[in-house]
Motif scaffolding. Sequence first.
Motif, PDB file in Angstrom:
ATOM      1  N   VAL A   1       0.860  -1.184   0.000  1.00  0.00           N
ATOM      2  CA  VAL A   1       0.000   0.000   0.000  1.00  0.00           C
ATOM      3  C   VAL A   1       0.895   1.232   0.000  1.00  0.00           C
ATOM      4  CG1 VAL A   1      -1.830   1.238   1.218  1.00  0.00           C
ATOM      5  CG2 VAL A   1      -1.731  -1.262   1.332  1.00  0.00           C
ATOM      6  N   ALA A   2       0.599   2.214  -0.861  1.00  0.00           N
ATOM      7  CA  ALA A   2       1.438   3.417  -0.942  1.00  0.00           C
ATOM      8  C   ALA A   2       0.578   4.656  -1.119  1.00  0.00           C
ATOM      9  CB  ALA A   2       2.442   3.300  -2.084  1.00  0.00           C
TER      10      ALA A   2
ATOM     11  N   ALA B   1      -2.671   2.161  -4.643  1.00  0.00           N
ATOM     12  CA  ALA B   1      -2.381   3.593  -4.548  1.00  0.00           C
ATOM     13  C   ALA B   1      -3.521   4.302  -3.840  1.00  0.00           C
ATOM     14  CB  ALA B   1      -2.183   4.179  -5.941  1.00  0.00           C
ATOM     15  N   VAL B   2      -3.191   5.033  -2.769  1.00  0.00           N
ATOM     16  CA  VAL B   2      -4.214   5.640  -1.917  1.00  0.00           C
ATOM     17  C   VAL B   2      -4.110   7.159  -1.942  1.00  0.00           C
ATOM     18  CG1 VAL B   2      -5.237   5.684   0.377  1.00  0.00           C
ATOM     19  CG2 VAL B   2      -4.051   3.619  -0.414  1.00  0.00           C
ATOM     20  N   GLY B   3      -5.209   7.814  -2.304  1.00  0.00           N
ATOM     21  CA  GLY B   3      -5.314   9.258  -2.199  1.00  0.00           C
ATOM     22  C   GLY B   3      -6.024   9.634  -0.920  1.00  0.00           C
TER      23      GLY B   3
ATOM     24  N   ILE C   1      -7.840   4.108  -4.785  1.00  0.00           N
ATOM     25  CA  ILE C   1      -8.844   4.287  -3.748  1.00  0.00           C
ATOM     26  C   ILE C   1      -8.460   5.505  -2.911  1.00  0.00           C
ATOM     27  CG2 ILE C   1      -7.763   2.907  -1.920  1.00  0.00           C
ATOM     28  CD1 ILE C   1     -10.597   1.611  -1.547  1.00  0.00           C
ATOM     29  N   ALA C   2      -9.411   6.012  -2.149  1.00  0.00           N
ATOM     30  CA  ALA C   2      -9.142   7.135  -1.255  1.00  0.00           C
ATOM     31  C   ALA C   2      -9.486   6.726   0.171  1.00  0.00           C
ATOM     32  CB  ALA C   2      -9.947   8.365  -1.666  1.00  0.00           C
ATOM     33  N   ALA C   3      -8.906   7.449   1.131  1.00  0.00           N
ATOM     34  CA  ALA C   3      -9.163   7.197   2.543  1.00  0.00           C
ATOM     35  C   ALA C   3      -8.987   8.508   3.294  1.00  0.00           C
ATOM     36  CB  ALA C   3      -8.217   6.128   3.083  1.00  0.00           C
ATOM     37  N   PRO C   4      -9.576   8.629   4.482  1.00  0.00           N
ATOM     38  CA  PRO C   4      -9.439   9.875   5.247  1.00  0.00           C
ATOM     39  C   PRO C   4      -7.988  10.307   5.383  1.00  0.00           C
ATOM     40  CG  PRO C   4     -11.071   8.457   6.270  1.00  0.00           C
ATOM     41  CD  PRO C   4     -10.435   7.649   5.162  1.00  0.00           C
ATOM     42  N   GLY C   5      -7.751  11.607   5.135  1.00  0.00           N
ATOM     43  CA  GLY C   5      -6.386  12.124   5.237  1.00  0.00           C
ATOM     44  C   GLY C   5      -6.331  13.545   5.763  1.00  0.00           C
ATOM     45  N   VAL C   6      -7.469  14.060   6.243  1.00  0.00           N
ATOM     46  CA  VAL C   6      -7.557  15.428   6.753  1.00  0.00           C
ATOM     47  C   VAL C   6      -7.783  15.386   8.266  1.00  0.00           C
ATOM     48  CG1 VAL C   6      -8.881  17.578   6.680  1.00  0.00           C
ATOM     49  CG2 VAL C   6      -8.460  16.289   4.569  1.00  0.00           C
ATOM     50  N   ASP C   7      -7.011  16.174   9.004  1.00  0.00           N
ATOM     51  CA  ASP C   7      -7.147  16.235  10.466  1.00  0.00           C
ATOM     52  C   ASP C   7      -7.095  14.831  11.073  1.00  0.00           C
ATOM     53  OD1 ASP C   7      -7.405  18.973  10.317  1.00  0.00           O
ATOM     54  OD2 ASP C   7      -9.585  18.930  10.285  1.00  0.00           O
ATOM     55  N   MET C   8      -6.045  14.097  10.735  1.00  0.00           N
ATOM     56  CA  MET C   8      -5.905  12.715  11.189  1.00  0.00           C
ATOM     57  C   MET C   8      -5.167  12.663  12.525  1.00  0.00           C
ATOM     58  SD  MET C   8      -7.466  10.944   8.944  1.00  0.00           S
ATOM     59  CE  MET C   8      -6.906   9.254   9.146  1.00  0.00           C
TER      60      MET C   8
ATOM     61  N   THR D   1      -1.685  12.356   2.533  1.00  0.00           N
ATOM     62  CA  THR D   1      -1.935  10.999   2.056  1.00  0.00           C
ATOM     63  C   THR D   1      -1.077  10.003   2.819  1.00  0.00           C
ATOM     64  OG1 THR D   1      -0.286  11.252   0.288  1.00  0.00           O
ATOM     65  CG2 THR D   1      -2.560  11.804  -0.257  1.00  0.00           C
ATOM     66  N   SER D   2      -0.061  10.504   3.534  1.00  0.00           N
ATOM     67  CA  SER D   2       0.742   9.645   4.401  1.00  0.00           C
ATOM     68  C   SER D   2      -0.128   8.902   5.399  1.00  0.00           C
ATOM     69  CB  SER D   2       1.753  10.482   5.191  1.00  0.00           C
ATOM     70  OG  SER D   2       2.889  10.759   4.442  1.00  0.00           O
ATOM     71  N   PHE D   3      -1.237   9.511   5.798  1.00  0.00           N
ATOM     72  CA  PHE D   3      -2.080   8.929   6.835  1.00  0.00           C
ATOM     73  C   PHE D   3      -3.334   8.287   6.247  1.00  0.00           C
ATOM     74  CE2 PHE D   3       0.171  12.787   8.213  1.00  0.00           C
ATOM     75  CZ  PHE D   3       1.203  12.129   8.874  1.00  0.00           C
ATOM     76  N   SER D   4      -3.535   8.491   4.954  1.00  0.00           N
ATOM     77  CA  SER D   4      -4.583   7.753   4.233  1.00  0.00           C
ATOM     78  C   SER D   4      -4.115   6.335   3.939  1.00  0.00           C
ATOM     79  CB  SER D   4      -4.924   8.468   2.917  1.00  0.00           C
ATOM     80  OG  SER D   4      -5.258   9.814   3.137  1.00  0.00           O
ATOM     81  N   ALA D   5      -2.849   6.199   3.544  1.00  0.00           N
ATOM     82  CA  ALA D   5      -2.307   4.879   3.205  1.00  0.00           C
ATOM     83  C   ALA D   5      -2.399   3.898   4.373  1.00  0.00           C
ATOM     84  CB  ALA D   5      -0.871   5.012   2.698  1.00  0.00           C
ATOM     85  N   PRO D   6      -1.958   4.276   5.597  1.00  0.00           N
ATOM     86  CA  PRO D   6      -2.059   3.313   6.700  1.00  0.00           C
ATOM     87  C   PRO D   6      -3.495   2.986   7.089  1.00  0.00           C
ATOM     88  CG  PRO D   6      -1.301   5.442   7.504  1.00  0.00           C
ATOM     89  CD  PRO D   6      -1.230   5.487   6.014  1.00  0.00           C
TER      90      PRO D   6
END
Length: 440
Positions: free
Chosen positions: A246-247, A268-270, A290-297, A312-317
């Motif tokens: 996952v990146a 690949a995660v946005g 795919i996308a995942a939460p990455g704002v105010d993480m 996006t560093s915190f969307s990937a995990p």
Amino acid sequence: MSLGTFRRAAAASVVLGVVGAFAAAPAYAAPASPSASPSPGAAQGGGGSHWAPIGIAAAGECKFPSDVVQGTPWALQRVVLSELWSQGRSGTFAKDFGKKKKKGDPVKVAVIDTGVDNRNRQLENAVIDEGSSLKDSQGQTGNGVTDTVGHGTKVAGIIAARPMAGTGFVGLAPGAQIMSFKQNDDQGNGKVGDLVNAINTAVAKGADVINISQDVRADGETSNFDDSKQLEEAVQAAEAENVVVVASSGNDGREGATYPAAYETVLAVGASDRNNERATFSEYGDFVDIAAPGVDMLSTVPAGGHCVDNGTSFSAPYVAGVAALLKGAHPDWTAAQVRARIEQSAQRTERTRNRFVGWGVVDPVKAVQGPDDQDPVVHDDAKVKIDRVPIVAQPLGLEETQADRDRRTGTYVLGAGGLVVAALGGGAVVVRDYRRRRES
């Protein structure tokens, strides 16, 4: 209206206008990009920002240690954790799988980053020190549990932070084991060659999932950069061993492929925001899966406590945590099947993928609770099969972003200011007329 009254009303209007303007401004902004970019071939940390290697916005507000946040962050509020872990899938294997994987063993997630500080109470029993590719000022090789930046510790927390009394924060796969490979320096920079070695070592040591919250951008329209061939071969070798890679897509906020995210066998995660839309800083393009939460993480920081960051560093995990749950529940699935389940179960509002959020925003519960008797089908011509069941548009959240709240507050302040000015002006007219009547 007398001249003095007019002056007082005008002054009040100016003061209220200035206050409203400040209230209407965004609470934070991403730092400006430096004028020169890093040299090609240097893997950039921080979720792939080509200009700013580590973090954006809130990164500078963190302190180590930090306070423990009692509440539950928004990215977890939308996940019913009791349902996510209803069948014991908290990141451990649900059944025996040959000699390597036994029921109850933790799923291993390699975090190739700035290190993971296991002094944080939520990570103290979750981290395996896999060493460092970096050397200190005395030329001695460091270890994987020292994190002066905090980036890797945040990434690891989103994946596998253990539950702790006094906070609502927990990792999506709290039973997983973090394999910490320190590959980035105290500025967030790393060499592609070291990234390649870390990937190969992680595969050799039995990693089930690999999280890479960094990227490198190729020169021009090609995918060539220093050690690009070796990096592609490393992720292909991981695929051959059914290791899910996952990146993050990157934080430049523009269109264009980044690596290793753009390789075919990498998920690949946005980044998405509270409204399931692409975060403004998230790199986009046809390579995004795919996308995942990455704002105010919210996540763990070195020495203890929590901090909020963006990228996006915190969307990937977030996605890597879901992959760990799936590997624990289905150790016989291929890496491609794990990716397909995550993509097929994502929240989407259209039948096809798009270049902003890929196949949609990850839905952890739906991914894990999908039909166990129906393995994901991977097609050569498309990663996702979406014609088995009707596609139902997912409702978008109604939560406000910080910018929305700031604009609304500014509108209220300006409106109230206008009313006050009008009241002052009207009051002055009434007083003037009253005085005239008394004098006549």
